[in-house]
Design a protein around this motif. Structure first.
Motif, PDB file in Angstrom:
ATOM      1  N   PRO A 253       0.839  -1.205   0.000  1.00  0.00           N
ATOM      2  CA  PRO A 253       0.000   0.000   0.000  1.00  0.00           C
ATOM      3  C   PRO A 253       0.876   1.259   0.000  1.00  0.00           C
ATOM      4  N   ALA A 254       0.402   2.292  -0.698  1.00  0.00           N
ATOM      5  CA  ALA A 254       1.131   3.575  -0.624  1.00  0.00           C
ATOM      6  C   ALA A 254       1.133   4.010   0.842  1.00  0.00           C
ATOM      7  N   THR A 255       2.296   4.294   1.380  1.00  0.00           N
ATOM      8  CA  THR A 255       2.427   4.507   2.823  1.00  0.00           C
ATOM      9  C   THR A 255       3.182   5.795   3.109  1.00  0.00           C
ATOM     10  N   ILE A 256       2.650   6.583   4.045  1.00  0.00           N
ATOM     11  CA  ILE A 256       3.388   7.771   4.497  1.00  0.00           C
ATOM     12  C   ILE A 256       3.926   7.498   5.897  1.00  0.00           C
ATOM     13  N   TYR A 257       5.218   7.613   6.025  1.00  0.00           N
ATOM     14  CA  TYR A 257       5.864   7.459   7.330  1.00  0.00           C
ATOM     15  C   TYR A 257       6.181   8.839   7.906  1.00  0.00           C
ATOM     16  N   GLY A 258       6.036   8.962   9.227  1.00  0.00           N
ATOM     17  CA  GLY A 258       6.382  10.208   9.908  1.00  0.00           C
ATOM     18  C   GLY A 258       7.430   9.978  10.981  1.00  0.00           C
ATOM     19  N   ARG A 259       7.973  11.070  11.491  1.00  0.00           N
ATOM     20  CA  ARG A 259       9.052  11.023  12.487  1.00  0.00           C
ATOM     21  C   ARG A 259      10.190  10.135  11.985  1.00  0.00           C
ATOM     22  N   VAL A 260      10.649  10.436  10.776  1.00  0.00           N
ATOM     23  CA  VAL A 260      11.657   9.602  10.123  1.00  0.00           C
ATOM     24  C   VAL A 260      13.046  10.212  10.339  1.00  0.00           C
ATOM     25  N   ASP A 261      13.752   9.693  11.327  1.00  0.00           N
ATOM     26  CA  ASP A 261      15.164  10.096  11.475  1.00  0.00           C
ATOM     27  C   ASP A 261      16.011   9.158  10.602  1.00  0.00           C
ATOM     28  N   ALA A 262      17.321   9.290  10.677  1.00  0.00           N
ATOM     29  CA  ALA A 262      18.183   8.508   9.779  1.00  0.00           C
ATOM     30  C   ALA A 262      17.988   7.003   9.993  1.00  0.00           C
ATOM     31  N   GLU A 263      17.835   6.570  11.239  1.00  0.00           N
ATOM     32  CA  GLU A 263      17.684   5.137  11.510  1.00  0.00           C
ATOM     33  C   GLU A 263      16.351   4.619  10.957  1.00  0.00           C
ATOM     34  N   VAL A 264      15.277   5.381  11.167  1.00  0.00           N
ATOM     35  CA  VAL A 264      13.970   4.958  10.631  1.00  0.00           C
ATOM     36  C   VAL A 264      14.035   4.944   9.097  1.00  0.00           C
ATOM     37  N   ALA A 265      14.732   5.910   8.522  1.00  0.00           N
ATOM     38  CA  ALA A 265      14.878   5.956   7.055  1.00  0.00           C
ATOM     39  C   ALA A 265      15.561   4.681   6.554  1.00  0.00           C
ATOM     40  N   ARG A 266      16.579   4.237   7.263  1.00  0.00           N
ATOM     41  CA  ARG A 266      17.259   2.991   6.868  1.00  0.00           C
ATOM     42  C   ARG A 266      16.299   1.798   6.988  1.00  0.00           C
ATOM     43  N   GLN A 267      15.492   1.789   8.065  1.00  0.00           N
ATOM     44  CA  GLN A 267      14.513   0.699   8.251  1.00  0.00           C
ATOM     45  C   GLN A 267      13.480   0.694   7.124  1.00  0.00           C
ATOM     46  N   ILE A 268      13.062   1.884   6.690  1.00  0.00           N
ATOM     47  CA  ILE A 268      12.070   1.965   5.605  1.00  0.00           C
ATOM     48  C   ILE A 268      12.622   1.307   4.341  1.00  0.00           C
ATOM     49  N   VAL A 269      13.871   1.565   4.043  1.00  0.00           N
ATOM     50  CA  VAL A 269      14.460   0.955   2.838  1.00  0.00           C
ATOM     51  C   VAL A 269      14.599  -0.556   3.033  1.00  0.00           C
ATOM     52  N   ARG A 270      15.143  -0.970   4.170  1.00  0.00           N
ATOM     53  CA  ARG A 270      15.407  -2.412   4.361  1.00  0.00           C
ATOM     54  C   ARG A 270      14.119  -3.210   4.536  1.00  0.00           C
ATOM     55  N   ARG A 271      13.219  -2.726   5.403  1.00  0.00           N
ATOM     56  CA  ARG A 271      12.037  -3.523   5.744  1.00  0.00           C
ATOM     57  C   ARG A 271      10.886  -3.315   4.766  1.00  0.00           C
ATOM     58  N   HIS A 272      10.599  -2.062   4.422  1.00  0.00           N
ATOM     59  CA  HIS A 272       9.449  -1.813   3.534  1.00  0.00           C
ATOM     60  C   HIS A 272       9.819  -2.134   2.078  1.00  0.00           C
ATOM     61  N   VAL A 273      10.894  -1.532   1.594  1.00  0.00           N
ATOM     62  CA  VAL A 273      11.213  -1.648   0.166  1.00  0.00           C
ATOM     63  C   VAL A 273      11.812  -3.026  -0.155  1.00  0.00           C
ATOM     64  N   VAL A 274      12.760  -3.475   0.628  1.00  0.00           N
ATOM     65  CA  VAL A 274      13.440  -4.739   0.302  1.00  0.00           C
ATOM     66  C   VAL A 274      12.620  -5.946   0.780  1.00  0.00           C
ATOM     67  N   GLU A 275      12.161  -5.911   2.047  1.00  0.00           N
ATOM     68  CA  GLU A 275      11.479  -7.100   2.609  1.00  0.00           C
ATOM     69  C   GLU A 275       9.957  -7.058   2.463  1.00  0.00           C
ATOM     70  N   LYS A 276       9.430  -5.922   2.026  1.00  0.00           N
ATOM     71  CA  LYS A 276       7.972  -5.737   1.868  1.00  0.00           C
ATOM     72  C   LYS A 276       7.204  -5.949   3.174  1.00  0.00           C
ATOM     73  N   ASN A 277       7.696  -5.389   4.239  1.00  0.00           N
ATOM     74  CA  ASN A 277       6.995  -5.335   5.525  1.00  0.00           C
ATOM     75  C   ASN A 277       6.872  -3.874   5.949  1.00  0.00           C
ATOM     76  N   LEU A 278       5.752  -3.520   6.595  1.00  0.00           N
ATOM     77  CA  LEU A 278       5.595  -2.140   7.050  1.00  0.00           C
ATOM     78  C   LEU A 278       6.485  -1.875   8.268  1.00  0.00           C
ATOM     79  N   VAL A 279       6.910  -0.639   8.412  1.00  0.00           N
ATOM     80  CA  VAL A 279       7.693  -0.236   9.588  1.00  0.00           C
ATOM     81  C   VAL A 279       6.713   0.318  10.615  1.00  0.00           C
ATOM     82  N   GLU A 280       6.524  -0.402  11.690  1.00  0.00           N
ATOM     83  CA  GLU A 280       5.485  -0.052  12.678  1.00  0.00           C
ATOM     84  C   GLU A 280       5.821   1.231  13.450  1.00  0.00           C
ATOM     85  N   ASN A 281       4.777   1.834  13.983  1.00  0.00           N
ATOM     86  CA  ASN A 281       4.863   3.022  14.846  1.00  0.00           C
ATOM     87  C   ASN A 281       5.275   4.310  14.136  1.00  0.00           C
ATOM     88  N   HIS A 282       5.365   4.280  12.812  1.00  0.00           N
ATOM     89  CA  HIS A 282       5.724   5.496  12.070  1.00  0.00           C
ATOM     90  C   HIS A 282       4.772   5.755  10.905  1.00  0.00           C
TER      91      HIS A 282
END
Lengths: 131, 184
Positions: free
Chosen positions: A90-119
């Motif tokens: 799903p098209a997803t908007i993440y908030g409160r994205v610091d550098a670590e969350v940004a890395r998680q978005i790429v690894r978990r959402h884009v590569v592994e196709k899992n949502l990054v919770e709490n953001h």
């Protein structure tokens, strides 16, 4: 370190281009959009942007990812914000994205196709919602 | 509130892009005890009434978000300049673009840090659209002097929406900012 010239930059690009073609995955377009309005800049969107660029490059998926900057997405209260649009998710908007969350978005959402919770956020601030 | 001078400049560049600018020039000079910066564009410009309103944090043109009543980019900059004892000039007219010029005392206790000049240039060049952006940078005491055009960078590395291109462009811009050998 000496200043790099544009010719040296072109040469590096050509070398890297060959490497990227070999690592190409799926070929589907994935868009990662970083809010770079006043609110995003003040909250550290440049750090999020840099972390996304670096992590996309490190994961060898640059050939299928478009990274864009936009202005305010209307979620000023949870900046920095990052939207991910990709097939199979799903098209997803993440908030409160610091550098670590940004890395998680790429690894978990884009590569592994899992949502990054709490953001995950889906509505702009109340003062810009159209009635 | 923005942290560094580079943040204020990126915000002004984003205003220029949203004002429909085809060419934006960003200049950052550290010399004679000052951090002097400017952002000039050929966007739609502002009349005297809009220029005055742009200083008000509780005003925005409403073009992007119709119900929004705050616009903080320019008020942030003016606040920081007032606090630090800086100077600024704003020239703008409908149809002839906008030119911001401002300076901070380099050693002022309230002067924001300069920030990441290579990152500023990259982000300023990475917005959507077919605009030209020229970044001019000079810090004689550190032997730093460079000018980079968005069109040249895109010609060398491709579209600035690709992580590989952005990584290479950043390395190139960081190498421009490096001090010359022998100068601390």
């Amino acid at each position: 370190m000496a200043k790099m010239t544009l010719d040296q930059l072109r040469k590096l690009r050509e070398e890297k281009k060959g490497d990227m073609v070999r690592r190409e995955v799926e070929g589907k377009e994935i868009q990662i959009i970083v809010g770079m309005g006043t609110c995003g800049i003040a909250a550290g969107a440049k750090e999020a942007f840099d972390a996304i660029v670096q992590t996309v490059d490190e994961n060898g998926i640059a050939s299928s990812v478009v990274i864009r900057q936009t202005g305010c997405m209307g979620l000023c209260h949870v900046e920095p914000t990052v939207e991910v649009v990709m097939p199979g998710m799903p098209a997803t908007i993440y908030g409160r994205v610091d550098a670590e969350v940004a890395r998680q978005i790429v690894r978990r959402h884009v590569v592994e196709k899992n949502l990054v919770e709490n953001h995950i956020y889906d509505r702009p601030a109340v003062d810009i919602v159209k009635k | 509130m923005h942290f560094s001078v580079s943040d204020f400049l990126l915000d002004l560049v984003q205003n220029s892009i949203e004002a429909g600018a085809r060419t934006v020039t960003v200049r950052v000079v550290e010399d004679r005890g000052l951090i002097e910066a400017s952002v000039g564009d050929d966007g739609k410009g502002m009349d005297e009434a809009v220029k005055a309103k742009a200083m008000d944090p509780f005003w925005t043109d409403g073009e992007k978000h119709a119900r929004r009543r705050v616009g903080l980019g320019i008020p942030f900059l003016v606040h920081a300049l007032r606090q630090a004892g800086g100077d600024w000039e704003l020239e703008s007219a409908p149809g002839s673009g906008t030119l911001w010029r401002f300076s901070f005392p380099a050693d002022g206790v309230d002067t924001p840090p300069l920030g990441d000049m290579a990152g500023l240039a990259l982000s300023a060049m990475a917005f959507d659209g077919d605009y030209e952006l020229v970044m001019e940078r000079r810090a004689p005491a550190r032997g730093t002097e460079w000018t980079v055009r968005r069109s040249e960078l895109r010609d060398a590395v491709g579209e600035l929406t690709d992580a590989g291109s952005l990584t290479l462009a950043r390395a190139f811009l960081e190498s421009q900012e490096e001090p010359l050998d022998g100068i601390e």
